[in-house]
Design an enzyme around this catalytic site. Structure first.
Site, short mmCIF file in Angstrom:
data_model
loop_
_atom_site.label_atom_id
_atom_site.label_comp_id
_atom_site.label_asym_id
_atom_site.label_seq_id
_atom_site.Cartn_x
_atom_site.Cartn_y
_atom_site.Cartn_z
N SER A 182 5.87 -13.37 -1.22
CA SER A 182 5.84 -11.91 -1.13
C SER A 182 5.03 -11.40 0.06
O SER A 182 5.10 -10.23 0.40
CB SER A 182 5.31 -11.29 -2.42
N TYR A 183 4.28 -12.26 0.71
CA TYR A 183 3.49 -11.83 1.85
C TYR A 183 4.40 -11.73 3.07
O TYR A 183 4.78 -12.75 3.66
CB TYR A 183 2.34 -12.80 2.14
#
Length: 187
Positions: free
Chosen positions: A55-56
């Site tokens: 998700s980064y």
């Protein structure tokens, strides 16, 4: 640099880890030269744990960290995470496996040292998180299969969710680590 044992893993990791998320944003928005200089300097100072997640930066963090690690070839420990979306709850084990295989591809690694569940854990499945029953009956077996397949050495949680459910998860004995949030404004 001070080093500490990481949970039940037996790994000695630096007291300060290199966070590859959006807060600093270097592994997501920095230039290749900036990323390489930062990782090289961190390793030079003794940092040996790198924390990332799909998700980064929509996978950019893992991809960029993988590129730097291939170029520098440092001896470090890498941890990533898996977050289940509501649609993944119909086939939790398969969703976890797909996520990990995609992460390994972006990182260019055969395995990660630590894989953590990045969902809140609640007493029951719902808006506030994954239910403890989901955790124990579906998530833990999926994580153990990944460990047996050599995709991860250790498993943990990011310790988000309801306190009682988190205590149950930790008490289950299934986890090697818990990454606990510390909020200086709301301890």
């Amino acid at each position: 640099m001070d080093y500490r044992l990481l949970g039940k893993t037996g790994l000695r990791v630096s007291a300060l880890g290199f966070g590859c998320g959006n807060v600093g944003g270097l592994m997501v928005r920095g230039t290749p030269a900036e990323r390489e200089r930062a990782v090289a300097r961190a390793v030079e100072l003794g940092i040996n744990y790198f924390d990332t997640a799909p998700s980064y930066g929509d996978g950019q963090s893992e991809q960029n960290l993988g590129r730097v690690l291939r170029d520098l070839k440092p001896r470090v420990h890498v941890g990533t995470k898996v977050r289940l979306a509501p649609a993944d709850l119909a086939e939790i084990g398969a969703a976890i496996t797909r996520s990990v295989e995609a992460s390994l591809g972006r990182l260019g690694l055969e395995r990660v040292d630590l894989l953590q569940l990045h969902n809140p854990i609640a007493a029951w499945r719902g808006d506030s998180g994954i239910g403890f029953k989901d955790f124990l009956e579906e998530i833990v077996p999926a994580l153990e299969r990944l460990r047996a397949d050599g995709k991860t050495r250790f498993v943990g949680i990011t310790a988000l969710g309801e306190t009682a459910a988190l205590h149950q998860a930790l008490g289950s004995g299934a986890l090697d680590t818990a990454q606990v949030c510390l909020n200086l404004l709301n301890p």
